[in-house]
Design a protein around this motif. Structure first.
Motif, PDB file in Angstrom:
ATOM      1  N   TYR A 101       0.810  -1.220   0.000  1.00  0.00           N
ATOM      2  CA  TYR A 101       0.000   0.000   0.000  1.00  0.00           C
ATOM      3  C   TYR A 101       0.847   1.276   0.000  1.00  0.00           C
ATOM      4  O   TYR A 101       0.605   2.163  -0.830  1.00  0.00           O
ATOM      5  CB  TYR A 101      -1.013  -0.031   1.138  1.00  0.00           C
ATOM      6  N   PRO A 102       1.822   1.402   0.886  1.00  0.00           N
ATOM      7  CA  PRO A 102       2.656   2.600   0.774  1.00  0.00           C
ATOM      8  C   PRO A 102       3.480   2.612  -0.517  1.00  0.00           C
ATOM      9  O   PRO A 102       3.728   3.682  -1.099  1.00  0.00           O
ATOM     10  CB  PRO A 102       3.560   2.562   2.005  1.00  0.00           C
ATOM     11  N   MET A 103       3.866   1.421  -1.005  1.00  0.00           N
ATOM     12  CA  MET A 103       4.628   1.372  -2.256  1.00  0.00           C
ATOM     13  C   MET A 103       3.788   1.879  -3.426  1.00  0.00           C
ATOM     14  O   MET A 103       4.286   2.635  -4.269  1.00  0.00           O
ATOM     15  CB  MET A 103       5.090  -0.064  -2.539  1.00  0.00           C
ATOM     16  N   LEU A 104       2.528   1.475  -3.483  1.00  0.00           N
ATOM     17  CA  LEU A 104       1.665   1.905  -4.585  1.00  0.00           C
ATOM     18  C   LEU A 104       1.367   3.404  -4.514  1.00  0.00           C
ATOM     19  O   LEU A 104       1.433   4.104  -5.525  1.00  0.00           O
ATOM     20  CB  LEU A 104       0.358   1.106  -4.580  1.00  0.00           C
ATOM     21  N   GLY A 105       1.036   3.887  -3.317  1.00  0.00           N
ATOM     22  CA  GLY A 105       0.728   5.313  -3.164  1.00  0.00           C
ATOM     23  C   GLY A 105       1.925   6.188  -3.483  1.00  0.00           C
ATOM     24  O   GLY A 105       1.839   7.139  -4.281  1.00  0.00           O
ATOM     25  N   TRP A 106       3.045   5.875  -2.869  1.00  0.00           N
ATOM     26  CA  TRP A 106       4.256   6.660  -3.096  1.00  0.00           C
ATOM     27  C   TRP A 106       4.759   6.475  -4.526  1.00  0.00           C
ATOM     28  O   TRP A 106       5.244   7.406  -5.160  1.00  0.00           O
ATOM     29  CB  TRP A 106       5.318   6.249  -2.075  1.00  0.00           C
ATOM     30  N   GLY A 107       4.626   5.260  -5.036  1.00  0.00           N
ATOM     31  CA  GLY A 107       5.060   4.976  -6.404  1.00  0.00           C
ATOM     32  C   GLY A 107       4.295   5.805  -7.422  1.00  0.00           C
ATOM     33  O   GLY A 107       4.872   6.280  -8.406  1.00  0.00           O
ATOM     34  N   LEU A 108       2.999   6.020  -7.189  1.00  0.00           N
ATOM     35  CA  LEU A 108       2.217   6.870  -8.085  1.00  0.00           C
ATOM     36  C   LEU A 108       2.747   8.306  -8.048  1.00  0.00           C
ATOM     37  O   LEU A 108       2.921   8.932  -9.094  1.00  0.00           O
ATOM     38  CB  LEU A 108       0.739   6.838  -7.692  1.00  0.00           C
ATOM     39  N   GLY A 109       3.006   8.800  -6.845  1.00  0.00           N
ATOM     40  CA  GLY A 109       3.577  10.140  -6.723  1.00  0.00           C
ATOM     41  C   GLY A 109       4.935  10.235  -7.396  1.00  0.00           C
ATOM     42  O   GLY A 109       5.245  11.223  -8.076  1.00  0.00           O
ATOM     43  N   LEU A 110       5.751   9.211  -7.239  1.00  0.00           N
ATOM     44  CA  LEU A 110       7.078   9.178  -7.869  1.00  0.00           C
ATOM     45  C   LEU A 110       6.952   9.141  -9.393  1.00  0.00           C
ATOM     46  O   LEU A 110       7.678   9.841 -10.102  1.00  0.00           O
ATOM     47  CB  LEU A 110       7.860   7.957  -7.375  1.00  0.00           C
ATOM     48  N   LEU A 111       6.019   8.357  -9.895  1.00  0.00           N
ATOM     49  CA  LEU A 111       5.785   8.284 -11.341  1.00  0.00           C
ATOM     50  C   LEU A 111       5.386   9.649 -11.892  1.00  0.00           C
ATOM     51  O   LEU A 111       5.930  10.104 -12.906  1.00  0.00           O
ATOM     52  CB  LEU A 111       4.696   7.257 -11.653  1.00  0.00           C
ATOM     53  N   LEU A 112       4.458  10.326 -11.228  1.00  0.00           N
ATOM     54  CA  LEU A 112       4.025  11.652 -11.677  1.00  0.00           C
ATOM     55  C   LEU A 112       5.170  12.658 -11.607  1.00  0.00           C
ATOM     56  O   LEU A 112       5.322  13.497 -12.505  1.00  0.00           O
ATOM     57  CB  LEU A 112       2.838  12.128 -10.849  1.00  0.00           C
ATOM     58  N   HIS A 113       5.988  12.562 -10.573  1.00  0.00           N
ATOM     59  CA  HIS A 113       7.157  13.435 -10.446  1.00  0.00           C
ATOM     60  C   HIS A 113       8.109  13.207 -11.620  1.00  0.00           C
ATOM     61  O   HIS A 113       8.596  14.144 -12.245  1.00  0.00           O
ATOM     62  CB  HIS A 113       7.845  13.167  -9.105  1.00  0.00           C
ATOM     63  N   GLY A 114       8.379  11.942 -11.937  1.00  0.00           N
ATOM     64  CA  GLY A 114       9.271  11.608 -13.044  1.00  0.00           C
ATOM     65  C   GLY A 114       8.741  12.088 -14.379  1.00  0.00           C
ATOM     66  O   GLY A 114       9.491  12.627 -15.203  1.00  0.00           O
ATOM     67  N   ILE A 115       7.449  11.933 -14.600  1.00  0.00           N
ATOM     68  CA  ILE A 115       6.845  12.397 -15.848  1.00  0.00           C
ATOM     69  C   ILE A 115       6.988  13.907 -15.964  1.00  0.00           C
ATOM     70  O   ILE A 115       7.353  14.432 -17.025  1.00  0.00           O
ATOM     71  CB  ILE A 115       5.368  11.977 -15.927  1.00  0.00           C
ATOM     72  N   LYS A 116       6.725  14.612 -14.875  1.00  0.00           N
ATOM     73  CA  LYS A 116       6.828  16.073 -14.890  1.00  0.00           C
ATOM     74  C   LYS A 116       8.256  16.523 -15.201  1.00  0.00           C
ATOM     75  O   LYS A 116       8.478  17.413 -16.013  1.00  0.00           O
ATOM     76  CB  LYS A 116       6.394  16.640 -13.538  1.00  0.00           C
ATOM     77  N   VAL A 117       9.228  15.886 -14.568  1.00  0.00           N
ATOM     78  CA  VAL A 117      10.624  16.294 -14.730  1.00  0.00           C
ATOM     79  C   VAL A 117      11.151  15.943 -16.120  1.00  0.00           C
ATOM     80  O   VAL A 117      11.775  16.776 -16.773  1.00  0.00           O
ATOM     81  CB  VAL A 117      11.509  15.643 -13.643  1.00  0.00           C
ATOM     82  N   TYR A 118      10.894  14.746 -16.589  1.00  0.00           N
ATOM     83  CA  TYR A 118      11.537  14.303 -17.817  1.00  0.00           C
ATOM     84  C   TYR A 118      10.758  14.594 -19.089  1.00  0.00           C
ATOM     85  O   TYR A 118      11.321  14.571 -20.168  1.00  0.00           O
ATOM     86  CB  TYR A 118      11.885  12.810 -17.729  1.00  0.00           C
ATOM     87  N   THR A 119       9.473  14.912 -19.007  1.00  0.00           N
ATOM     88  CA  THR A 119       8.759  15.259 -20.231  1.00  0.00           C
ATOM     89  C   THR A 119       8.733  16.764 -20.452  1.00  0.00           C
ATOM     90  O   THR A 119       8.709  17.217 -21.579  1.00  0.00           O
ATOM     91  CB  THR A 119       7.315  14.727 -20.235  1.00  0.00           C
ATOM     92  N   SER A 120       8.764  17.558 -19.384  1.00  0.00           N
ATOM     93  CA  SER A 120       8.744  19.011 -19.564  1.00  0.00           C
ATOM     94  C   SER A 120      10.109  19.560 -19.938  1.00  0.00           C
ATOM     95  O   SER A 120      10.223  20.690 -20.358  1.00  0.00           O
ATOM     96  CB  SER A 120       8.253  19.705 -18.286  1.00  0.00           C
ATOM     97  N   ASN A 121      11.169  18.768 -19.825  1.00  0.00           N
ATOM     98  CA  ASN A 121      12.524  19.239 -20.100  1.00  0.00           C
ATOM     99  C   ASN A 121      13.014  18.885 -21.491  1.00  0.00           C
ATOM    100  O   ASN A 121      14.136  19.173 -21.845  1.00  0.00           O
ATOM    101  CB  ASN A 121      13.507  18.659 -19.074  1.00  0.00           C
ATOM    102  N   SER A 122      12.197  18.244 -22.245  1.00  0.00           N
ATOM    103  CA  SER A 122      12.654  17.818 -23.569  1.00  0.00           C
ATOM    104  C   SER A 122      12.855  18.967 -24.500  1.00  0.00           C
ATOM    105  O   SER A 122      12.317  19.988 -24.452  1.00  0.00           O
ATOM    106  CB  SER A 122      11.647  16.849 -24.166  1.00  0.00           C
TER     107      SER A 122
END
Length: 122
Positions: A101-122
Protein backbone atom coordinates in the motif's frame (compact mmCIF):
# COMPACT_ATOMS: atom_id res chain seq x y z
CA UNK A 1 22.37 37.36 -58.77
CA UNK A 2 20.37 38.99 -55.98
CA UNK A 3 19.06 37.64 -52.68
CA UNK A 4 16.29 38.79 -50.39
CA UNK A 5 17.02 39.36 -46.70
CA UNK A 6 15.80 35.90 -45.63
CA UNK A 7 18.00 34.17 -48.22
CA UNK A 8 20.96 36.34 -47.19
CA UNK A 9 20.44 35.34 -43.55
CA UNK A 10 20.26 31.66 -44.46
CA UNK A 11 23.44 31.88 -46.53
CA UNK A 12 25.27 33.65 -43.71
CA UNK A 13 24.06 31.06 -41.18
CA UNK A 14 25.45 28.27 -43.35
CA UNK A 15 28.74 30.15 -43.74
CA UNK A 16 29.02 30.69 -39.97
CA UNK A 17 28.24 27.03 -39.29
CA UNK A 18 30.98 25.99 -41.69
CA UNK A 19 33.46 28.09 -39.79
CA UNK A 20 33.45 25.75 -36.82
CA UNK A 21 36.76 26.85 -35.41
CA UNK A 22 37.50 30.18 -33.88
CA UNK A 23 35.45 32.86 -32.26
CA UNK A 24 34.39 36.36 -33.20
CA UNK A 25 35.30 39.40 -31.19
CA UNK A 26 32.72 42.08 -30.58
CA UNK A 27 34.68 44.35 -32.90
CA UNK A 28 34.50 41.76 -35.70
CA UNK A 29 30.75 41.46 -35.21
CA UNK A 30 30.40 45.25 -35.36
CA UNK A 31 32.47 45.31 -38.55
CA UNK A 32 30.41 42.55 -40.17
CA UNK A 33 27.17 44.29 -39.19
CA UNK A 34 28.46 47.57 -40.59
CA UNK A 35 29.32 45.89 -43.88
CA UNK A 36 25.80 44.45 -44.00
CA UNK A 37 24.27 47.87 -43.37
CA UNK A 38 23.06 47.08 -39.85
CA UNK A 39 23.02 50.17 -37.65
CA UNK A 40 24.90 50.16 -34.37
CA UNK A 41 21.59 50.74 -32.54
CA UNK A 42 20.04 47.67 -34.17
CA UNK A 43 23.13 45.62 -33.41
CA UNK A 44 23.13 46.75 -29.78
CA UNK A 45 19.41 45.94 -29.41
CA UNK A 46 19.97 42.52 -31.00
CA UNK A 47 22.91 41.87 -28.68
CA UNK A 48 20.82 42.77 -25.62
CA UNK A 49 18.00 40.49 -26.79
CA UNK A 50 20.47 37.66 -27.37
CA UNK A 51 22.01 38.14 -23.92
CA UNK A 52 18.57 38.04 -22.26
CA UNK A 53 17.69 34.85 -24.15
CA UNK A 54 21.07 33.30 -23.34
CA UNK A 55 20.63 34.01 -19.61
CA UNK A 56 17.09 32.60 -19.75
CA UNK A 57 18.26 29.40 -21.47
CA UNK A 58 21.08 28.92 -18.95
CA UNK A 59 18.68 29.42 -16.02
CA UNK A 60 16.28 26.87 -17.53
CA UNK A 61 19.12 24.39 -18.00
CA UNK A 62 20.19 24.84 -14.38
CA UNK A 63 16.59 24.48 -13.25
CA UNK A 64 16.15 21.27 -15.27
CA UNK A 65 19.37 19.89 -13.84
CA UNK A 66 18.20 20.69 -10.32
CA UNK A 67 14.82 19.04 -10.98
CA UNK A 68 16.54 15.85 -12.19
CA UNK A 69 18.71 15.79 -9.07
CA UNK A 70 15.64 16.20 -6.87
CA UNK A 71 13.87 13.37 -8.71
CA UNK A 72 16.86 11.07 -8.27
CA UNK A 73 16.89 11.91 -4.57
CA UNK A 74 13.16 11.15 -4.40
CA UNK A 75 13.75 7.82 -6.19
CA UNK A 76 16.55 6.86 -3.80
CA UNK A 77 14.38 7.66 -0.76
CA UNK A 78 11.53 5.62 -2.27
CA UNK A 79 13.74 2.59 -2.82
CA UNK A 80 15.44 2.79 0.59
CA UNK A 81 12.30 3.31 2.68
CA UNK A 82 10.13 0.88 0.76
CA UNK A 83 12.90 -1.71 0.81
CA UNK A 84 12.97 -1.34 4.59
CA UNK A 85 9.17 -1.65 4.76
CA UNK A 86 9.21 -4.85 2.67
CA UNK A 87 11.86 -6.38 4.95
CA UNK A 88 9.90 -5.26 8.02
CA UNK A 89 6.68 -6.66 6.56
CA UNK A 90 8.27 -10.02 5.78
CA UNK A 91 9.81 -10.19 9.24
CA UNK A 92 6.77 -9.12 11.28
CA UNK A 93 3.77 -10.38 9.32
CA UNK A 94 4.80 -12.53 6.36
CA UNK A 95 1.23 -13.76 5.81
CA UNK A 96 -0.11 -10.32 4.90
CA UNK A 97 1.79 -8.08 2.49
CA UNK A 98 0.76 -4.66 3.76
CA UNK A 99 3.91 -2.94 2.42
CA UNK A 100 2.30 -2.87 -1.03
CA UNK A 101 0.00 0.00 0.00
CA UNK A 102 2.66 2.60 0.77
CA UNK A 103 4.63 1.37 -2.26
CA UNK A 104 1.67 1.91 -4.59
CA UNK A 105 0.73 5.31 -3.16
CA UNK A 106 4.26 6.66 -3.10
CA UNK A 107 5.06 4.98 -6.40
CA UNK A 108 2.22 6.87 -8.09
CA UNK A 109 3.58 10.14 -6.72
CA UNK A 110 7.08 9.18 -7.87
CA UNK A 111 5.78 8.28 -11.34
CA UNK A 112 4.03 11.65 -11.68
CA UNK A 113 7.16 13.44 -10.45
CA UNK A 114 9.27 11.61 -13.04
CA UNK A 115 6.84 12.40 -15.85
CA UNK A 116 6.83 16.07 -14.89
CA UNK A 117 10.62 16.29 -14.73
CA UNK A 118 11.54 14.30 -17.82
CA UNK A 119 8.76 15.26 -20.23
CA UNK A 120 8.74 19.01 -19.56
CA UNK A 121 12.52 19.24 -20.10
CA UNK A 122 12.65 17.82 -23.57
Amino acid sequence: MTYNSEEMQQILEVAFKRKQQGEYTREQIIEIASELGVSSESLQAAEQEWLKNDVKVKKEQMSHSQQRKEFKSHLFAFMAINGFLVILNLGVSPGYFWAIYPMLGWGLGLLLHGIKVYTSNS
